[in-house]
Structure formats: structure tokens, C-alpha cells
Design a protein around this motif. Structure first.
Motif, mmCIF file in Angstrom:
data_model
loop_
_atom_site.group_PDB
_atom_site.id
_atom_site.type_symbol
_atom_site.label_atom_id
_atom_site.label_comp_id
_atom_site.label_asym_id
_atom_site.label_seq_id
_atom_site.Cartn_x
_atom_site.Cartn_y
_atom_site.Cartn_z
ATOM 1 N N GLU A 6 -112.353 -38.992 27.872
ATOM 2 C CA GLU A 6 -113.145 -37.890 27.834
ATOM 3 C C GLU A 6 -113.047 -37.393 29.111
ATOM 4 O O GLU A 6 -113.098 -36.133 29.386
ATOM 5 N N ARG A 7 -113.048 -38.132 30.233
ATOM 6 C CA ARG A 7 -112.886 -37.564 31.476
ATOM 7 C C ARG A 7 -111.412 -36.916 31.685
ATOM 8 O O ARG A 7 -111.306 -36.004 32.304
ATOM 9 N N ILE A 29 -120.332 -43.591 34.075
ATOM 10 C CA ILE A 29 -121.519 -43.206 33.549
ATOM 11 C C ILE A 29 -122.699 -43.011 34.812
ATOM 12 O O ILE A 29 -122.235 -43.607 36.034
ATOM 13 N N PRO A 30 -123.712 -42.311 34.764
ATOM 14 C CA PRO A 30 -124.605 -42.059 35.883
ATOM 15 C C PRO A 30 -125.267 -43.425 36.355
ATOM 16 O O PRO A 30 -125.420 -44.330 35.576
ATOM 17 N N SER A 31 -125.639 -43.512 37.477
ATOM 18 C CA SER A 31 -126.047 -44.701 38.243
ATOM 19 C C SER A 31 -127.649 -44.619 37.913
ATOM 20 O O SER A 31 -128.395 -43.600 37.704
ATOM 21 N N LEU A 32 -128.245 -45.824 38.006
ATOM 22 C CA LEU A 32 -129.695 -45.970 37.881
ATOM 23 C C LEU A 32 -130.469 -45.815 39.189
ATOM 24 O O LEU A 32 -130.023 -46.121 40.239
ATOM 25 N N ARG A 64 -120.354 -47.745 36.020
ATOM 26 C CA ARG A 64 -121.007 -46.975 37.130
ATOM 27 C C ARG A 64 -120.490 -47.034 38.455
ATOM 28 O O ARG A 64 -120.368 -45.962 39.017
ATOM 29 N N GLU A 65 -119.614 -48.107 38.589
ATOM 30 C CA GLU A 65 -118.931 -48.028 40.124
ATOM 31 C C GLU A 65 -117.631 -46.907 39.836
ATOM 32 O O GLU A 65 -117.173 -46.299 40.860
ATOM 33 N N LYS A 66 -117.121 -46.897 38.663
ATOM 34 C CA LYS A 66 -116.267 -45.788 38.311
ATOM 35 C C LYS A 66 -116.488 -44.489 38.123
ATOM 36 O O LYS A 66 -115.599 -43.724 38.061
ATOM 37 N N LEU A 121 -115.237 -48.687 24.714
ATOM 38 C CA LEU A 121 -115.908 -47.859 25.253
ATOM 39 C C LEU A 121 -115.338 -47.407 26.363
ATOM 40 O O LEU A 121 -115.438 -46.240 26.787
ATOM 41 N N GLU A 122 -114.760 -48.207 27.283
ATOM 42 C CA GLU A 122 -114.258 -47.575 28.665
ATOM 43 C C GLU A 122 -113.104 -46.638 28.166
ATOM 44 O O GLU A 122 -112.723 -45.841 28.936
#
Length: 237
Positions: free
Chosen positions: A221-222, A98-101, A93-95, A214-215
Motif C-alpha cells: 500500500e505504501r 501504522i500510527p503510534s500510540l 510503528r517503528e517503520k 499483513l506487513e
């Protein structure tokens, strides 16, 4: 392959419990154990029935031990950091991968596991880092939980052996009896520690495999998204 994993995860811990209990009791009560084996296992016409009953009981015990392991995995302080994806999800999330909550989850460990599972299963098609490595990563996860279940089985084996010694053994404080009883307890505790150590190690291997693969997939993908957006940006200028 999946059937083999289910066998190892549910049947083997039950068989382990039986053999380990028998071995520990044999150390402390050799004569009693030999007599019980002759009557129950090696008696005429008892072998087939004993084998079938053992398999059935092993499956039930294995499922029970797996359930207890699951409880320990989520509640024991020693297991808090085993297969715990909280830090990895926080890093993703920091990178910005993925979206933050919007809200802080009530159970961060459960939320992290759910999130990483969704991200992982969405990318299971072959041709990407997740799909190409799914089989091996899942095998490490099964191995970790299998050793955790074996840890539970070894705890119950030692407790059962102690109870059998209490109720079936004679109260004789001779040096040889004390030595055999102490040896039984020491070997039982060593077995528990060996499975606990194996669970911690294989759990950490599984954790790092899931997290790093996963990372890599998300970064790939990015990168593709950036390459796809590049020509469009150039045309606009």
C-alpha cells in the motif's frame, strides 16, 4: 467450511476427553472398564441413546475446554508468546506503516491483537495479500486453538482417570497393578505434552503468517501511495 471448523473446535475435544479417559482407565482397570462398557454401551437398546448423549455432552465439554484454553492462553506463563503480536505491532510503528500510540496500553498483548485484527479485517477484499490468504491463515489459527483446547481436554482426561482409579479400583500394591497405573500416568502426561507442543508450533506458524502477510500488504500500500504521488510531485516542478 466454517461449520467444520466449529465441529473440530468444540465437538472433537469433548470426544477426545471421553475416549482418552476410557483408554487410560482401561490401562489401569481393564476388567472394570470392560464391564462398564458392556453395561452402558453394548447393552441392548442403549447404543442410540448413548451416541446422542455422548454428542450432547461432547459439545458442552468442548465449549468448557475451549473457555479454559482461552484463560490459559492469556494467563499461563508458558502461553505468553503464543500468538502474541506485540513485537510485530512495535516493528510496524517503528517503520511508520501504522500510527503510534500516544499512551502506553495497559495490556500490550490485548492492544496488539486488537490493532492487528482491525488492520487485517480492513483488508479482507480479494486481490491483495490479506484477502488472498484469509482462508488458509484462519485455518491455522483454528488449528492452533483446537490443539490448545485438546491440551486442556487431555489434562482433564488424566485427572478423571486418576479419580476413577481411586474410587473404583481396589487397593492392591501388586507389581502388575503398579506397572499399569504408572503406565497410565506416563501415557497421560505424554499426551498432554504432545498437544502442548502442537499448540506452541501451530500457534507460532499462525502468528508469523498473520504478521508477515499483513506487513507485505502494508508495504504494498505504501508503494502504491508513493507511485500515485510521484507524477503530482513532478508536475509541481
Amino acid at each position: 467450511m466454517k461449520e467444520t471448523r466449529h465441529f473440530l473446535r468444540y465437538i472433537t475435544p469433548g470426544v477426545l476427553f471421553g475416549f482418552l479417559t476410557l483408554f487410560l482407565v482401561w490401562i489401569a482397570l481393564a476388567d472394570w472398564t470392560n464391564s462398564a462398557l458392556k453395561e452402558c454401551v453394548f447393552a441392548e437398546n442403549n447404543s442410540l441413546a448413548f451416541i446422542i448423549t455422548t454428542l450432547l455432552i461432547s459439545g458442552v465439554l468442548g465449549y468448557l475446554f475451549a473457555t479454559i484454553h482461552h484463560c490459559c492462553h492469556w494467563h499461563l506463563p508458558t502461553d505468553n508468546n503464543v500468538i502474541n503480536h506485540v513485537e510485530q505491532i512495535k516493528s510496524l510503528r517503528e517503520k511508520g506503516l501504522i500510527p503510534s500510540l500516544a499512551d502506553t496500553p495497559a495490556n500490550p498483548r490485548l492492544e496488539a491483537l486488537t490493532t492487528i485484527s482491525v488492520l487485517w479485517f480492513e483488508r479482507l477484499e480479494m486481490g491483495n495479500p490479506v484477502g488472498n490468504s484469509e482462508g488458509r491463515v484462519a485455518a491455522f489459527g483454528d488449528l492452533a486453538h483446537g490443539t490448545g483446547t485438546a491440551r486442556v481436554a487431555s489434562v482433564f482426561a488424566l485427572l478423571t482417570a486418576i479419580l476413577i482409579c481411586i474410587f473404583c479400583g481396589s487397593f492392591d500394591l501388586s507389581l502388575s497393578n503398579i506397572f499399569r497405573y504408572v503406565l497410565m500416568v506416563v501415557l497421560g502426561l505424554m499426551t498432554i505434552w504432545l498437544f502442548h507442543d502442537a499448540y506452541l508450533r501451530t500457534g507460532n506458524i499462525s502468528l508469523h503468517l498473520y504478521d508477515q502477510i499483513l506487513e507485505h500488504a502494508l508495504l504494498k500500500e505504501r508503494t502504491k501511495e508513493g507511485e500515485a504521488a510521484g507524477p503530482g510531485l513532478k508536475e509541481r516542478f
